[in-house]
Motif scaffolding. Structure first.
Motif, mmCIF file in Angstrom:
data_model
loop_
_atom_site.group_PDB
_atom_site.id
_atom_site.type_symbol
_atom_site.label_atom_id
_atom_site.label_comp_id
_atom_site.label_asym_id
_atom_site.label_seq_id
_atom_site.Cartn_x
_atom_site.Cartn_y
_atom_site.Cartn_z
ATOM 1 N N ALA A 238 11.170 -8.534 -4.482
ATOM 2 C CA ALA A 238 11.499 -7.491 -3.491
ATOM 3 C C ALA A 238 10.851 -7.833 -2.145
ATOM 4 C CB ALA A 238 11.010 -6.131 -3.984
ATOM 5 N N GLY A 239 9.567 -8.183 -2.192
ATOM 6 C CA GLY A 239 8.859 -8.521 -0.945
ATOM 7 C C GLY A 239 9.515 -9.692 -0.229
ATOM 8 N N HIS A 261 4.536 -0.271 -5.464
ATOM 9 C CA HIS A 261 4.077 -1.654 -5.636
ATOM 10 C C HIS A 261 4.225 -2.470 -4.347
ATOM 11 C CE1 HIS A 261 4.966 -1.369 -10.243
ATOM 12 N NE2 HIS A 261 3.918 -0.663 -9.859
ATOM 13 N N LEU A 262 5.011 -1.938 -3.404
ATOM 14 C CA LEU A 262 5.328 -2.707 -2.190
ATOM 15 C C LEU A 262 4.509 -2.239 -0.998
ATOM 16 C CD1 LEU A 262 9.202 -2.690 -2.717
ATOM 17 C CD2 LEU A 262 7.616 -4.554 -3.224
ATOM 18 N N GLU A 263 3.563 -1.280 -1.231
ATOM 19 C CA GLU A 263 2.889 -0.636 -0.095
ATOM 20 C C GLU A 263 2.219 -1.602 0.870
ATOM 21 O OE1 GLU A 263 0.485 2.407 -1.884
ATOM 22 O OE2 GLU A 263 2.106 3.899 -1.693
ATOM 23 N N SER A 264 1.501 -2.599 0.346
ATOM 24 C CA SER A 264 0.773 -3.510 1.259
ATOM 25 C C SER A 264 1.778 -4.333 2.080
ATOM 26 C CB SER A 264 -0.164 -4.441 0.478
ATOM 27 O OG SER A 264 0.593 -5.250 -0.397
ATOM 28 N N ILE A 265 2.914 -4.632 1.481
ATOM 29 C CA ILE A 265 3.946 -5.428 2.163
ATOM 30 C C ILE A 265 4.645 -4.561 3.210
ATOM 31 C CG2 ILE A 265 6.089 -6.741 1.796
ATOM 32 C CD1 ILE A 265 5.017 -7.159 -1.162
ATOM 33 N N SER A 266 5.012 -3.337 2.807
ATOM 34 C CA SER A 266 5.682 -2.420 3.748
ATOM 35 C C SER A 266 4.772 -2.140 4.933
ATOM 36 C CB SER A 266 6.002 -1.083 3.063
ATOM 37 O OG SER A 266 6.751 -1.302 1.909
ATOM 38 N N VAL A 276 10.580 0.377 7.622
ATOM 39 C CA VAL A 276 10.674 0.351 6.150
ATOM 40 C C VAL A 276 10.684 1.799 5.671
ATOM 41 C CG1 VAL A 276 9.637 -0.440 3.984
ATOM 42 C CG2 VAL A 276 9.336 -1.802 6.073
ATOM 43 N N LEU A 277 11.752 2.156 5.014
ATOM 44 C CA LEU A 277 11.897 3.529 4.536
ATOM 45 C C LEU A 277 11.812 3.489 3.012
ATOM 46 C CD1 LEU A 277 12.735 6.316 5.675
ATOM 47 C CD2 LEU A 277 15.097 5.672 5.137
ATOM 48 N N GLU A 278 10.883 4.283 2.454
ATOM 49 C CA GLU A 278 10.713 4.275 0.989
ATOM 50 C C GLU A 278 11.465 5.444 0.376
ATOM 51 O OE1 GLU A 278 6.485 4.314 0.362
ATOM 52 O OE2 GLU A 278 6.257 2.464 1.508
ATOM 53 N N GLY A 303 -4.341 -5.348 -2.653
ATOM 54 C CA GLY A 303 -4.323 -6.053 -1.367
ATOM 55 C C GLY A 303 -2.987 -6.756 -1.134
ATOM 56 N N PHE A 304 -2.870 -7.416 0.001
ATOM 57 C CA PHE A 304 -1.630 -8.138 0.309
ATOM 58 C C PHE A 304 -1.536 -9.355 -0.630
ATOM 59 C CE2 PHE A 304 1.267 -10.955 2.400
ATOM 60 C CZ PHE A 304 2.230 -10.094 2.912
ATOM 61 N N PRO A 305 -0.430 -9.509 -1.378
ATOM 62 C CA PRO A 305 -0.370 -10.544 -2.429
ATOM 63 C C PRO A 305 -0.335 -11.976 -1.904
ATOM 64 C CG PRO A 305 1.556 -9.063 -2.524
ATOM 65 C CD PRO A 305 0.809 -8.711 -1.289
#
Ligand code: EPU
Length: 432
Positions: A238-239, A261-266, A276-278, A303-305
């Motif tokens: 997704a990221g 799961h995408l918060e750090s990326i968003s 970015v709209l969740e 953290g950011f992956p």
């Protein structure tokens, strides 16, 4: 040999379905070895790492039935200690999970040292060995084979991991599931696929608490029973599509994701001027204005992956201003930078930090992927670049991304697969 031919410059529009998580699938498939009965696994990604693992299980005597393209039944009732070929095990990193699963089931294991992506440094397994030793196994490594034996079965213990390791956390959870007594894994990794494995094992009768925190408690049980389980969506796939839209521009809805799961990326993309709209199980990514610089350090979850580091570094090559990207997980994960330099980007790597001077554009070039996430990043580079990019090394990408070319084409990208028959097939078979 297969290449991707990318004609850059098209913005991306439409919807893309995100597949099941690779790093959850490659832990859950070996876990099926410990289950007494049939495991139905749903939402499996169609990627080569999954096929390799299923072939390993088959070689060990598992009965695998394909229910549909995303669902399989695995019955390991007839698996014996007979080994899968070490050659097959060496192809993927996740074969190390066979150590935990086989120790759990048989009290002993012989597994080839894991392969997988080579970032240019060592990928040690000392924390796995330390953990299994604490659980009562006698572990030795000789000629590339890890051998672990117990007097009968593993015994619960407390293990403090010296580094936050996804692989060691998963492997020790596997081993502790059928051990005698309680195990505490401290300083555990918290990635979504660790929680997914714990949920899978619990649904088959295990007793694991605390997955997703840094202390995991496993109360050993005598047996796991069959059942069915659906794998979570892939955070990194997704990221990667989020970065592709941010880099190429456009508006895309990513379906079947877990936005948390995408918060750090968003969060990082928003800092860079991307919308970015969740929503409940989808995110909408839109980029209209030029990208802005940012500063990033990769860290274990939340953290950011690190597995998104090459992709975000790539789009920062066309952001306004100077960005820095610091790799906080692996010693060396910047080998792909040489390929981006060929495309006209301006990046200096000093130790674990890349300093990226954003340019107004990068240009297509012949380039080569050296590992999975680097490959995904170079696809994004091709989509953002002016002109034609010919990307080699795409077998790496196919290890972890389901039908990337089809998914991107459906979003309007000009990307094609080209098969080049310039070498005898036997010379190029079995890359991985
Ligand atoms: N480490 C040790 N000793 C160990 C294990 C790890 O020092 O015994 C160190 C590593 O050298 C590294 C850090 O700990 O510096 C983290 O390594 P980790 O064990 O977490 O990595 P891994 O389990 O080998 C998994 C993913 C990788 C991902 C990392 C970090 C799988 C199959 N692989 O690897 O994913 O980069 O966690 O999140 O789950 C990918 O999907 O492209 C990929 C490489």
């Amino acid at each position: 040999m297969t290449k991707y031919i990318i004609n850059g410059g098209n913005a991306l529009h439409g919807e893309v379905e995100i597949s099941g998580a690779k790093n959850a699938a490659v832990a859950i498939i070996p876990a099926a070895l410990m289950v007494d009965g049939v495991c139905r696994i749903e939402n499996l990604p169609q990627i080569s790492d999954v096929s390799t693992l299923l072939n390993i299980l088959k070689q060990m005597g598992a009965d695998i039935r394909v229910v549909n393209k995303r669902t399989i039944d695995i019955d390991c009732s007839h698996v014996g200690m007979s080994r899968a070929t070490f050659d097959m095990m060496r192809r993927i990193r996740a074969s190390y999970y066979l150590i935990g699963a086989l120790l759990g089931r048989f009290g002993s294991a012989d597994v080839a040292m894991p392969g997988g992506c080579n970032f240019g440094g060592i990928r040690p397994i000392d924390q796995h060995i330390k953990g299994f030793t604490a659980l009562g196994a006698d572990v030795s490594v000789k000629n590339g084979i890890v051998s672990a034996v117990t007097g009968g079965c593993l015994r619960g213990s407390s293990i403090y991991l010296d580094v936050v390791s996804v692989g060691a956390t998963i492997n020790l959870m596997l081993g502790a599931t059928l051990a005698e007594g309680n195990t505490f894994i401290e300083n555990a990794a918290r990635e979504p696929h660790i929680v997914d494995l714990a949920n899978f094992l619990n649904s088959m009768g295990a007793d694991i608490r605390g997955a997703g925190t840094n202390v995991i408690k496993v109360r050993g049980v005598r047996r796991l029973k069959g059942g069915s389980y659906s794998i979570i969506p892939d955070q990194i796939e997704a990221g990667t599509y989020m970065m592709a839209v941010a880099g190429a521009g456009g508006r895309v809805v990513l379906k079947d994701v877990i936005p948390k799961h995408l918060e750090s990326i968003s969060g990082k993309l928003r800092e860079m001027g991307v919308t970015v709209l969740e929503l409940e199980d989808s995110v909408v990514v839109q980029r209209i204005n030029p990208l802005l610089k940012t500063h990033i350090k990769t860290m274990p979850y939340p953290g950011f992956p690190t597995d998104m580091q090459p992709q975000i570094s790539t789009i920062l090559c066309i952001a306004d201003g100077t960005s820095t990207v610091t790799e906080g997980v692996w010693d060396n994960r910047f080998r792909y930078v040489d390929e981006l330099l060929k495309m006209g980007s301006s990046i200096r790597v000093i130790g674990r930090t890349a300093i990226i001077e954003g340019a107004s554009y990068i240009s297509g070039a012949p380039i080569k992927a050296g590992d999975l996430r680097a490959g995904a990043a170079l696809v994004i580079a091709g989509l953002c670049a002016r002109g034609l990019t010919e990307l080699e090394g795409v077998t790496y990408i196919e290890r972890g991304y389901e039908k990337m070319v089809n998914k991107l084409s459906a979003l309007g990208a000009d990307i094609q697969t080209r098969y080049v028959h310039d070498e005898p097939q036997f010379l190029v078979k079995g890359v991985g």
